[in-house]
Scaffold this active site. Sequence first.
Site, PDB file in Angstrom:
ATOM      1  N   LYS A   1      12.657  -7.298   0.334  1.00  0.00           N
ATOM      2  CA  LYS A   1      11.686  -8.145  -0.372  1.00  0.00           C
ATOM      3  C   LYS A   1      10.365  -7.382  -0.366  1.00  0.00           C
ATOM      4  CE  LYS A   1       8.559 -10.645  -0.377  1.00  0.00           C
ATOM      5  NZ  LYS A   1       7.316 -10.331  -1.167  1.00  0.00           N
TER       6      LYS A   1
ATOM      7  N   GLY B   1       3.107  -5.403   7.253  1.00  0.00           N
ATOM      8  CA  GLY B   1       2.127  -6.173   6.493  1.00  0.00           C
ATOM      9  C   GLY B   1       1.007  -6.610   7.400  1.00  0.00           C
ATOM     10  N   SER B   2       0.377  -7.710   7.047  1.00  0.00           N
ATOM     11  CA  SER B   2      -0.805  -8.129   7.794  1.00  0.00           C
ATOM     12  C   SER B   2      -0.414  -8.781   9.126  1.00  0.00           C
ATOM     13  CB  SER B   2      -1.621  -9.111   6.963  1.00  0.00           C
ATOM     14  OG  SER B   2      -0.862 -10.269   6.740  1.00  0.00           O
TER      15      SER B   2
ATOM     16  N   CYS C   1      -2.912   1.645   6.719  1.00  0.00           N
ATOM     17  CA  CYS C   1      -2.988   0.972   8.019  1.00  0.00           C
ATOM     18  C   CYS C   1      -3.555   1.908   9.067  1.00  0.00           C
ATOM     19  CB  CYS C   1      -1.611   0.477   8.422  1.00  0.00           C
ATOM     20  SG  CYS C   1      -0.355   1.740   8.274  1.00  0.00           S
TER      21      CYS C   1
ATOM     22  N   GLU D   1      -9.988  -5.649  10.277  1.00  0.00           N
ATOM     23  CA  GLU D   1      -9.397  -4.702   9.330  1.00  0.00           C
ATOM     24  C   GLU D   1      -9.858  -5.098   7.925  1.00  0.00           C
ATOM     25  OE1 GLU D   1      -5.217  -4.925   8.214  1.00  0.00           O
ATOM     26  OE2 GLU D   1      -5.098  -2.766   8.494  1.00  0.00           O
TER      27      GLU D   1
ATOM     28  N   GLU E   1       5.231  -4.030  12.006  1.00  0.00           N
ATOM     29  CA  GLU E   1       4.145  -3.046  11.890  1.00  0.00           C
ATOM     30  C   GLU E   1       3.015  -3.729  11.144  1.00  0.00           C
ATOM     31  OE1 GLU E   1       3.688  -0.349  13.340  1.00  0.00           O
ATOM     32  OE2 GLU E   1       5.694   0.031  14.100  1.00  0.00           O
TER      33      GLU E   1
ATOM     34  N   GLU F   1       9.343   2.909  14.284  1.00  0.00           N
ATOM     35  CA  GLU F   1      10.015   3.279  13.046  1.00  0.00           C
ATOM     36  C   GLU F   1      10.085   4.804  12.962  1.00  0.00           C
ATOM     37  OE1 GLU F   1       9.815   0.507   9.723  1.00  0.00           O
ATOM     38  OE2 GLU F   1       7.676   0.435  10.130  1.00  0.00           O
TER      39      GLU F   1
ATOM     40  N   ASN G   1       0.795  -1.234   0.000  1.00  0.00           N
ATOM     41  CA  ASN G   1       0.000   0.000   0.000  1.00  0.00           C
ATOM     42  C   ASN G   1       0.828   1.285   0.000  1.00  0.00           C
ATOM     43  OD1 ASN G   1       0.794  -0.536   2.656  1.00  0.00           O
ATOM     44  ND2 ASN G   1      -0.926   0.608   3.484  1.00  0.00           N
TER      45      ASN G   1
ATOM     46  N   GLY H   1       2.729 -11.320  10.081  1.00  0.00           N
ATOM     47  CA  GLY H   1       3.638 -10.813  11.116  1.00  0.00           C
ATOM     48  C   GLY H   1       3.761 -11.754  12.298  1.00  0.00           C
TER      49      GLY H   1
HETATM   50  P1  NAD Z   1       0.864  -9.285   3.698  1.00  0.00           P
HETATM   51  O1  NAD Z   1       1.140  -9.689   5.104  1.00  0.00           O
HETATM   52  O2  NAD Z   1       0.046 -10.162   2.847  1.00  0.00           O
HETATM   53  O3  NAD Z   1       2.226  -9.094   2.915  1.00  0.00           O
HETATM   54  C1  NAD Z   1       3.238  -8.240   3.397  1.00  0.00           C
HETATM   55  C2  NAD Z   1       4.571  -8.735   2.880  1.00  0.00           C
HETATM   56  O4  NAD Z   1       4.838  -9.999   3.476  1.00  0.00           O
HETATM   57  C3  NAD Z   1       4.631  -8.955   1.372  1.00  0.00           C
HETATM   58  O5  NAD Z   1       5.896  -8.552   0.883  1.00  0.00           O
HETATM   59  C4  NAD Z   1       4.455 -10.453   1.242  1.00  0.00           C
HETATM   60  O6  NAD Z   1       5.042 -10.971   0.076  1.00  0.00           O
HETATM   61  C5  NAD Z   1       5.193 -10.933   2.470  1.00  0.00           C
HETATM   62  N1  NAD Z   1       4.840 -12.276   2.919  1.00  0.00           N
HETATM   63  C6  NAD Z   1       3.716 -12.982   2.698  1.00  0.00           C
HETATM   64  N2  NAD Z   1       3.806 -14.199   3.281  1.00  0.00           N
HETATM   65  C7  NAD Z   1       5.006 -14.257   3.890  1.00  0.00           C
HETATM   66  C8  NAD Z   1       5.673 -15.229   4.682  1.00  0.00           C
HETATM   67  N3  NAD Z   1       5.122 -16.406   4.949  1.00  0.00           N
HETATM   68  N4  NAD Z   1       6.897 -14.931   5.153  1.00  0.00           N
HETATM   69  C9  NAD Z   1       7.457 -13.738   4.908  1.00  0.00           C
HETATM   70  N5  NAD Z   1       6.876 -12.779   4.163  1.00  0.00           N
HETATM   71  C10 NAD Z   1       5.659 -13.033   3.672  1.00  0.00           C
HETATM   72  O7  NAD Z   1       0.256  -7.808   3.772  1.00  0.00           O
HETATM   73  P2  NAD Z   1      -0.220  -6.892   2.539  1.00  0.00           P
HETATM   74  O8  NAD Z   1      -1.547  -7.400   2.093  1.00  0.00           O
HETATM   75  O9  NAD Z   1       0.865  -6.716   1.541  1.00  0.00           O
HETATM   76  O10 NAD Z   1      -0.386  -5.479   3.258  1.00  0.00           O
HETATM   77  C11 NAD Z   1      -1.550  -5.079   3.899  1.00  0.00           C
HETATM   78  C12 NAD Z   1      -1.351  -5.122   5.402  1.00  0.00           C
HETATM   79  O11 NAD Z   1      -0.244  -4.307   5.766  1.00  0.00           O
HETATM   80  C13 NAD Z   1      -2.520  -4.567   6.165  1.00  0.00           C
HETATM   81  O12 NAD Z   1      -2.814  -5.402   7.254  1.00  0.00           O
HETATM   82  C14 NAD Z   1      -2.025  -3.225   6.669  1.00  0.00           C
HETATM   83  O13 NAD Z   1      -2.635  -2.749   7.825  1.00  0.00           O
HETATM   84  C15 NAD Z   1      -0.589  -3.517   6.890  1.00  0.00           C
HETATM   85  N6  NAD Z   1       0.193  -2.277   6.931  1.00  0.00           N
HETATM   86  C16 NAD Z   1       0.667  -1.855   8.148  1.00  0.00           C
HETATM   87  C17 NAD Z   1       1.390  -0.677   8.252  1.00  0.00           C
HETATM   88  C18 NAD Z   1       1.926  -0.222   9.572  1.00  0.00           C
HETATM   89  O14 NAD Z   1       2.903   0.510   9.583  1.00  0.00           O
HETATM   90  N7  NAD Z   1       1.360  -0.643  10.694  1.00  0.00           N
HETATM   91  C19 NAD Z   1       1.649   0.065   7.102  1.00  0.00           C
HETATM   92  C20 NAD Z   1       1.147  -0.386   5.892  1.00  0.00           C
HETATM   93  C21 NAD Z   1       0.425  -1.564   5.813  1.00  0.00           C
END
Ligand code: NAD
Length: 475
Positions: free
Chosen positions: A170, A222-223, A278, A377, A244, A456, A147, A227
């Site tokens: 990555k 990420g999600s 987020c 979310e 995060e 961060e 995002n 995480g």
């Molecule tokens: P996601 O968790 O699907 O993916 C995030 C990253 O993790 C991607 O690069 C993905 O390829 C990687 N990934 C997926 N599976 C993995 C694994 N098993 N091991 C290691 N890496 C893996 O999230 P998304 O759909 O890309 O992003 C949306 C999410 O990110 C939402 O939940 C949003 O709230 C969150 N987000 C949080 C913040 C913050 O700072 N708190 C900022 C932006 C987005």
Amino acid sequence: MFCNLIDGQWRGSGHAIVNRNPSDLHDVVGEFATASAGDMRDAVAAARAALPGWRATTVQQRADILDAAGSEILARKQELGTLLAREEGKTLAEAVGEVARAGQIFKFFAGEALRGHGEWLDSVRPGVEVAISREPVGVVGLITPWNFPIAIPAWKAAPALAFGNTVVLKPAELVPASSWALADILQRAGLPDGVFNLVLGSGRVLGPAMLEAGIDALSFTGSQATGQALAADCAARGIKLQLEMGGKNPLLVADDARLEQAVECAINGAFYSTGQRCTASSRLIVCAGIYDAFVARLAERTAALRVGHALAPDTQIGPVASEVQLAANLRYVAQGQAEGASLLCGGDALQLATPGYYQQPALFAGCTAQMAISREEIFGPVAAVLRADGYEHALALANDTPYGLAAGICTQSLALATHFRRHAEAGMVMVNLPTAGVDYHVPFGGRKGSSLGPREQGRHAVEFYTTVKTAYLGL
Ligand code: NAD
């Protein structure tokens, strides 16, 4: 074909991600080589080999490279913003703003490289002094979401490099182009080979490979599901971790709020960037005295939002970033209706002149705290309005969430604003401002299920990207 950057070499592969524009699926942004687990091992090994040389560079050398990268990003913000809007779908204005932010972040951390972060103290023992210094943590893995395709890689890579670490990035599969552009800029700014590596492709393949290859620290955004799985793996391997994750951020509208200001905060926080932040205000918690007026005005404003192609000048809301995300948003709209919330406007997928993942922003009223649209979310242009009896009830509803990233209040009362600032269970609190929209020179992050580890950005970034050494010096 755009390639991975491993040990200073652009390396292809037999497989590619075809990156398409969510505003126009006929528009191919580019083909990007997907890396294998072996490529990831090579990238981590290159970063390991480059570490002694990079940590030995002077702070001036690091500052110069980061400053040059920041200057190029800023000079190319229109071009890179267009690229970002094409791959992610946020409006051109939002995308250019994000690119400018990435440039400012590199300039900020060019300065941070030069500023001292140590301490020098007298010991409690006679004839002894104590020096506290900071050293790079080592090889840092960065895993980023789709995002903010350039700002998040920037706010992780810039401090990592400033404090003498080497990096393997990555990025999310959906948005490789912005990270590729960043890698190209950093390489040409003068980074030695192996200091910054870009590995593109599947997180499920490359995430475990990155951890197995032996990184020292991992910064992940990420999600929550991804995480939490990474947290368990990092703990077992002794890898320093910063997470995060998601948010379900409340905007509390008190009875004394200025109506137009509160509605503007809600529109911006809930729907701009297509709700894919987020820090988005996905829960609007409105006190009874202003509820009817607020909901009526917000519904009017929401229905009038112009959804369109991200590059069209009059677009306010770009497309959803992917087919998967659009399908999830539509499921939540159906679930909200099935659970008894009132859909005041929007929610449907839209067919426009170009084929894309368009959705009219959805506004639900009459939501209860138990409904899925109030708890989970969604990460799309869907907002839930909850009615509160008064401020105390609204505060309890605001804190009734497993997340704790951002929280906002609209009020004219200093006492209420102060009470909310002290009692909101969130890492960031906004008063008379949207919950989304932050500065780059101050800490960013949350609590509860939203974040884990040090903050961060800003000066606080030093906590994660360095390790502390305490030295005792006998005189
Ligand atoms: P996601 O968790 O699907 O993916 C995030 C990253 O993790 C991607 O690069 C993905 O390829 C990687 N990934 C997926 N599976 C993995 C694994 N098993 N091991 C290691 N890496 C893996 O999230 P998304 O759909 O890309 O992003 C949306 C999410 O990110 C939402 O939940 C949003 O709230 C969150 N987000 C949080 C913040 C913050 O700072 N708190 C900022 C932006 C987005």
